[in-house]
Design an enzyme around this catalytic site. Structure first.
Site, mmCIF file in Angstrom:
data_model
loop_
_atom_site.group_PDB
_atom_site.id
_atom_site.type_symbol
_atom_site.label_atom_id
_atom_site.label_comp_id
_atom_site.label_asym_id
_atom_site.label_seq_id
_atom_site.Cartn_x
_atom_site.Cartn_y
_atom_site.Cartn_z
ATOM 1 N N ASP A 39 0.841 -1.194 0.000
ATOM 2 C CA ASP A 39 0.000 0.000 0.000
ATOM 3 C C ASP A 39 0.880 1.250 0.000
ATOM 4 O O ASP A 39 1.977 1.252 0.578
ATOM 5 C CB ASP A 39 -0.891 0.035 1.243
ATOM 6 N N TYR A 67 4.916 -8.622 8.961
ATOM 7 C CA TYR A 67 4.588 -7.202 9.094
ATOM 8 C C TYR A 67 4.627 -6.763 10.559
ATOM 9 O O TYR A 67 4.422 -7.566 11.481
ATOM 10 C CB TYR A 67 3.164 -6.926 8.588
ATOM 11 N N ASP A 81 -7.763 1.617 7.009
ATOM 12 C CA ASP A 81 -6.504 2.130 7.548
ATOM 13 C C ASP A 81 -6.651 3.625 7.820
ATOM 14 O O ASP A 81 -7.733 4.208 7.646
ATOM 15 C CB ASP A 81 -5.323 1.827 6.622
ATOM 16 N N ARG A 175 -4.848 -5.053 6.915
ATOM 17 C CA ARG A 175 -5.949 -4.108 7.195
ATOM 18 C C ARG A 175 -7.218 -4.845 7.598
ATOM 19 O O ARG A 175 -7.951 -4.425 8.500
ATOM 20 C CB ARG A 175 -6.250 -3.270 5.957
#
Length: 288
Positions: A39, A67, A81, A175
């Protein structure tokens, strides 16, 4: 023209395509691609293929990812987000660390995720983010993903914010994990400060800014595959893309196999074919 892969530490505010475009200029070649989108607001590991190594990117896209991120409890957004518009608020001040950890544990293993509207998934020939920009929301089929590890802990002096660490299969949306965690806790949540710290065996320790990429050998792109080394006679057949008997190739197991010459240079990737093996990708020229 260089041939190999580069591990980039993508900055916030850049799309993955922006990184590719910059790398093309820095490296002086149009033949640059990436192995998996991040992203725009996310940072961290983005693996690029350069030159002939662009043909090897298919073997990197399915690698697991790791992550770090923060999950903000109490507010939902339309993008899931912090870049999105707040669509709902919830009173979640009483959520404890223990409750959050139990909820995260319920979202590990083999699970189903509904892709977010702001994503590159195609529905009816159009990408969801294109539809979302037009204010259109469509039904999305849940997709199976695997979350190997999902650990959360309250951020010190950050009331209602959880630090999260996630190890997951390719195709997992962190997300969506954040939003699902909020719902599991009886409210809602969104993600912020997403950072990808690893793609398979490629981590931040060997990542570089896109302005100064380090080109690694093509063999690094397929080091997770079973590897075989072949002599000169078999190497000549491999560079010509010939179907080979598995014994002649020296291939064992289910494949695919990364085929190297006697010096360890990558020649090709072979895959099972009937009782033998055929090339998926040949990266060495027959004249070399």
């Amino acid at each position: 023209m260089p041939d190999g892969i580069a591990v980039i530490d993508k900055p916030a505010g850049w799309t993955s395509h922006d990184v590719v475009a910059k790398a093309r200029g820095v490296l002086g070649t149009r033949k640059v691609g990436h192995s998996g989108t991040l992203d725009p607001d996310a940072t961290g590991v983005l693996v690029l293929g350069i030159g002939r190594a662009t043909r090897l990117l298919r073997f990197l896209t399915a690698l697991p990812k790791s992550y770090e991120a923060e999950i903000v409890l109490g507010s939902e957004t339309d993008t899931l987000d912090s870049t999105g518009r707040v669509t709902a608020r919830h009173e979640m001040a009483g959520v404890t660390g223990a409750e959050a950890r139990r909820a995260a544990a319920s979202l590990t293993g083999d699970i189903l995720q509904v892709p977010p509207m702001v994503s590159a998934v195609r529905v009816g020939g159009r990408r969801l983010h294109q539809l979302a920009r037009e204010g259109v929301e469509v039904e999305r089929e849940p997709r199976p993903v695997t979350v190997h590890r999902f650990e959360v802990a309250p951020v010190p002096r950050g009331e209602g914010v959880l630090q999260a660490e996630v190890d997951c299969s390719s195709g997992t949306y962190v997300r969506v994990l954040a939003a699902d965690l909020g719902r599991a806790l009886g409210g809602g949540a969104h993600l912020r400060n997403l950072r990808r710290i690893a793609v398979g065996g490629f981590g931040l320790a060997e990542a570089h800014p896109v302005e100064s990429p380090v080109v690694l050998p093509m063999a690094r792109a397929v080091e997770h595959l079973d590897g075989v080394r072949v002599g000169a006679a078999v190497a000549a057949d491999v560079t010509h893309g010939r179907v080979l008997d598995r014994d002649r190739l020296g291939a064992a197991g289910a494949g695919p196999w990364a085929v190297h010459d006697a010096d360890g240079c990558l020649l090709a990737v072979y895959e099972p074919f009937r009782t033998g093996a055929k090339p998926s990708v040949v990266v060495a020229s027959a004249a070399s």
